[in-house]
Design a protein around this motif. Structure first.
Motif, mmCIF file in Angstrom:
data_model
loop_
_atom_site.group_PDB
_atom_site.id
_atom_site.type_symbol
_atom_site.label_atom_id
_atom_site.label_comp_id
_atom_site.label_asym_id
_atom_site.label_seq_id
_atom_site.Cartn_x
_atom_site.Cartn_y
_atom_site.Cartn_z
ATOM 1 N N PHE A 52 0.843 -1.183 0.000
ATOM 2 C CA PHE A 52 0.000 0.000 0.000
ATOM 3 C C PHE A 52 0.888 1.246 0.000
ATOM 4 N N PRO A 53 0.373 2.356 -0.544
ATOM 5 C CA PRO A 53 1.178 3.585 -0.534
ATOM 6 C C PRO A 53 1.534 3.970 0.890
ATOM 7 N N PRO A 54 2.822 4.143 1.210
ATOM 8 C CA PRO A 54 3.230 4.455 2.583
ATOM 9 C C PRO A 54 2.925 5.904 2.936
ATOM 10 N N GLU A 55 2.779 6.124 4.233
ATOM 11 C CA GLU A 55 2.606 7.492 4.709
ATOM 12 C C GLU A 55 3.960 8.194 4.721
ATOM 13 N N PRO A 56 3.998 9.524 4.606
ATOM 14 C CA PRO A 56 5.275 10.236 4.673
ATOM 15 C C PRO A 56 5.812 10.262 6.093
ATOM 16 N N TYR A 57 7.110 10.519 6.201
ATOM 17 C CA TYR A 57 7.723 10.678 7.506
ATOM 18 C C TYR A 57 7.466 12.098 7.996
ATOM 19 N N GLN A 58 7.054 12.227 9.235
ATOM 20 C CA GLN A 58 6.782 13.546 9.800
ATOM 21 C C GLN A 58 7.645 13.760 11.031
ATOM 22 N N VAL A 59 8.378 14.861 11.048
ATOM 23 C CA VAL A 59 9.193 15.214 12.210
ATOM 24 C C VAL A 59 8.286 15.811 13.272
ATOM 25 N N LEU A 60 8.266 15.179 14.440
ATOM 26 C CA LEU A 60 7.404 15.624 15.537
ATOM 27 C C LEU A 60 8.150 16.461 16.564
ATOM 28 N N HIS A 61 9.450 16.275 16.635
ATOM 29 C CA HIS A 61 10.240 17.008 17.628
ATOM 30 C C HIS A 61 11.710 16.922 17.245
ATOM 31 N N VAL A 62 12.440 18.000 17.472
ATOM 32 C CA VAL A 62 13.892 17.989 17.324
ATOM 33 C C VAL A 62 14.467 18.913 18.374
ATOM 34 N N GLY A 63 15.538 18.481 19.012
ATOM 35 C CA GLY A 63 16.158 19.327 20.032
ATOM 36 C C GLY A 63 17.113 18.545 20.908
ATOM 37 N N PHE A 64 17.706 19.244 21.849
ATOM 38 C CA PHE A 64 18.636 18.612 22.785
ATOM 39 C C PHE A 64 17.868 17.767 23.791
ATOM 40 N N ASP A 65 18.480 16.663 24.193
ATOM 41 C CA ASP A 65 17.819 15.736 25.105
ATOM 42 C C ASP A 65 18.504 15.674 26.465
ATOM 43 N N THR A 66 19.800 15.835 26.489
ATOM 44 C CA THR A 66 20.565 15.862 27.742
ATOM 45 C C THR A 66 21.788 16.741 27.545
ATOM 46 N N ILE A 67 22.089 17.553 28.544
ATOM 47 C CA ILE A 67 23.329 18.326 28.567
ATOM 48 C C ILE A 67 23.888 18.250 29.984
ATOM 49 N N ALA A 68 25.128 17.822 30.108
ATOM 50 C CA ALA A 68 25.787 17.736 31.412
ATOM 51 C C ALA A 68 27.072 18.552 31.375
ATOM 52 N N LEU A 69 27.340 19.299 32.435
ATOM 53 C CA LEU A 69 28.543 20.125 32.483
ATOM 54 C C LEU A 69 28.992 20.346 33.916
ATOM 55 N N SER A 70 30.262 20.644 34.060
ATOM 56 C CA SER A 70 30.846 20.960 35.366
ATOM 57 C C SER A 70 31.191 22.440 35.422
ATOM 58 N N ALA B 173 3.730 10.410 29.771
ATOM 59 C CA ALA B 173 2.570 10.885 29.015
ATOM 60 C C ALA B 173 2.761 12.284 28.440
ATOM 61 N N HIS B 174 3.647 13.105 29.029
ATOM 62 C CA HIS B 174 3.825 14.470 28.536
ATOM 63 C C HIS B 174 4.379 14.523 27.115
ATOM 64 N N TRP B 175 4.990 13.424 26.656
ATOM 65 C CA TRP B 175 5.534 13.438 25.295
ATOM 66 C C TRP B 175 4.429 13.491 24.251
ATOM 67 N N TRP B 176 3.250 12.978 24.562
ATOM 68 C CA TRP B 176 2.148 13.075 23.600
ATOM 69 C C TRP B 176 1.764 14.535 23.395
ATOM 70 N N ALA B 177 1.805 15.320 24.474
ATOM 71 C CA ALA B 177 1.490 16.755 24.351
ATOM 72 C C ALA B 177 2.531 17.466 23.504
ATOM 73 N N ILE B 178 3.806 17.080 23.665
ATOM 74 C CA ILE B 178 4.886 17.697 22.878
ATOM 75 C C ILE B 178 4.735 17.348 21.404
ATOM 76 N N TRP B 179 4.503 16.057 21.130
ATOM 77 C CA TRP B 179 4.369 15.629 19.734
ATOM 78 C C TRP B 179 3.140 16.238 19.064
ATOM 79 N N ASN B 180 2.042 16.334 19.790
ATOM 80 C CA ASN B 180 0.792 16.792 19.184
ATOM 81 C C ASN B 180 0.779 18.288 18.894
ATOM 82 N N LYS B 181 1.774 19.018 19.378
ATOM 83 C CA LYS B 181 1.878 20.437 19.022
ATOM 84 C C LYS B 181 1.978 20.612 17.513
ATOM 85 N N ILE B 182 2.855 19.831 16.888
ATOM 86 C CA ILE B 182 3.038 19.959 15.444
ATOM 87 C C ILE B 182 1.815 19.436 14.706
#
Length: 396
Positions: free
Chosen positions: A11-29, A215-224
């Motif tokens: 079947f014709p595939p659905e397109p890829y949709q970017v739902l989120h992009v950004g930094f996930d962890t940053i550690a520093l001293s 569950a908060h990730w659904w709210a982040i993804w559904n923004k777009i």
């Protein structure tokens, strides 16, 4: 960004949709130390936390943190600013070891507020704590950046990666942690590289969010989705597969290979480092007729992910009000507690020999008993309420 995946499906595939992009962890001293008065305050509050076996809510010049009753890994104090704050570790002042603070920003903070807010938060908190430092007095030791892609047709193939022969690879298969070799099952995650150097991971983010109740990730993804006039994604629909592609840069890669230590270094060179990672390790469309894996073309999912990750750092921030995500986290806690209350009350009814028809009256009787209990021990219950308010102060 939407890109059509490879053809060849029934079947014709659905397109890829970017739902989120950004930094996930940053550690520093940070090269700074606790001032004497703050050291004394933390010591006294740590003793309370240790004695009562719970995190102690501390406040200093407007900064609120949950202080643990223990230290760890050379740090005297461990504290958290909640899901929309940072995790802090403080050493006992020592002239021979001036790097007295370690700070880690996690995914919830970075997904909702972004990199710029993380840097501003770090400066503001340390300023209020009376801990001074110069711009060069920081040492970034870990940076994770990711993109989440809606890809209903995508199936992860551990053998589709092309990388240097010395690079390590770990595969995870649904139901158990093991190499894919000879095992049946759907591959849900592949990790390549080491945490101290260059590492990439592709994994089923939808599955992880459901299993770990994020569950908060659904709210982040559904923004777009809302912004593009599309229906919300739902955990109840297994066809809505969401894959995360994550690049992780550890201490050795940042410092020794890319000469990234300070914020200025990161803004100047981190984009190039990510672009290099996307070339050194590739997820491809295997060509069984070509034994030279280096010639295999990149998979469209990989092309989308790399293009998003190497975007201008200034655009890698959502900068949104985190209130919506806080609300989701709070409602998740409430739903869990109500479920527990119901289960405990029904169990109590069973122990007391009540039938189903008697449950409404029984619940009322339980409420009356609880009210009497509060009235008979007001100081104890008031302390319980205060402890609960302190525990959830960052999401209420």
């Amino acid at each position: 960004m939407i890109v059509a995946p490879p053809s060849g499906n029934t079947f014709p595939p659905e397109p890829y949709q970017v739902l989120h992009v950004g930094f996930d962890t940053i550690a520093l001293s940070i090269k700074t130390m606790l001032p004497p008065d703050l050291l004394d305050y933390f010591e006294s509050q740590k003793q309370i936390a240790e004695k009562e076996q719970r995190d102690q809510l501390v406040e200093w010049n407007g900064v609120k943190l949950h202080l643990k009753g223990h230290g760890g890994k050379g740090y005297r104090f461990i504290a958290s600013g909640g899901p929309h704050g940072a995790n802090w570790a403080f050493k006992k002042p020592n002239a021979k070891d001036p790097w007295g603070v370690r700070v880690t920003f996690g995914s919830t903070f970075l997904a909702t507020l972004g990199l710029g807010a993380a840097r501003a938060h770090l400066d503001a908190v340390l300023d209020k704590l009376g801990m001074r430092f110069a711009h060069d007095d920081i040492s970034i030791s870990r940076v994770d950046i990711c993109t989440d892609i809606l890809a209903p047709d995508f199936a992860l193939d551990a053998d589709a990666f092309v990388m240097h022969s010395s690079t390590n690879r770990r595969d995870y298969v649904t139901g158990f942690d093991a190499s894919v070799n000879g095992k049946s099952g759907r591959v849900t995650s592949v990790t390549i590289g080491s945490t101290r150097a260059r590492q990439i991971i592709i994994y089923d983010k939808r599955l992880e969010v459901i299993q770990k109740q994020k569950a908060h990730w659904w709210a982040i993804w559904n923004k777009i989705r809302v912004a593009t006039g599309q229906p919300d994604l739902s955990p109840a629909d297994p066809s809505q597969k969401i894959w995360r592609v994550e690049f992780r840069a550890g201490k050795d890669l940042l410092k020794d290979t890319s000469n990234i230590r300070t914020w200025a270094d990161m803004f100047a060179r981190f984009g190039d480092l990510c672009a290099q990672t996307g070339d050194v390790i590739r997820y491809t469309v295997p060509n069984t007729y070509d034994r030279n894996r280096a010639r295999w073309p990149n998979h469209p999912l990989w092309e989308v992910a790399v293009a998003e990750i190497v975007s201008d750092l200034s655009e890698m921030r959502e900068g949104e009000d985190p209130t919506g995500v806080k609300s989701v986290i709070r409602e998740q806690h409430i739903a869990t507690l109500i479920k527990n209350i119901r289960g405990t009350s029904v169990t109590l009814a069973a122990l007391e020999g009540r039938n189903f028809e008697a449950l409404p009256d029984f619940f009322g009787q339980v409420a009356t008993k609880l009210t009497h209990s509060v009235n008979s021990e007001p100081e104890h219950v008031a302390k319980m309420l205060k402890n609960a308010q302190d525990r959830y102060t960052f999401v209420t």
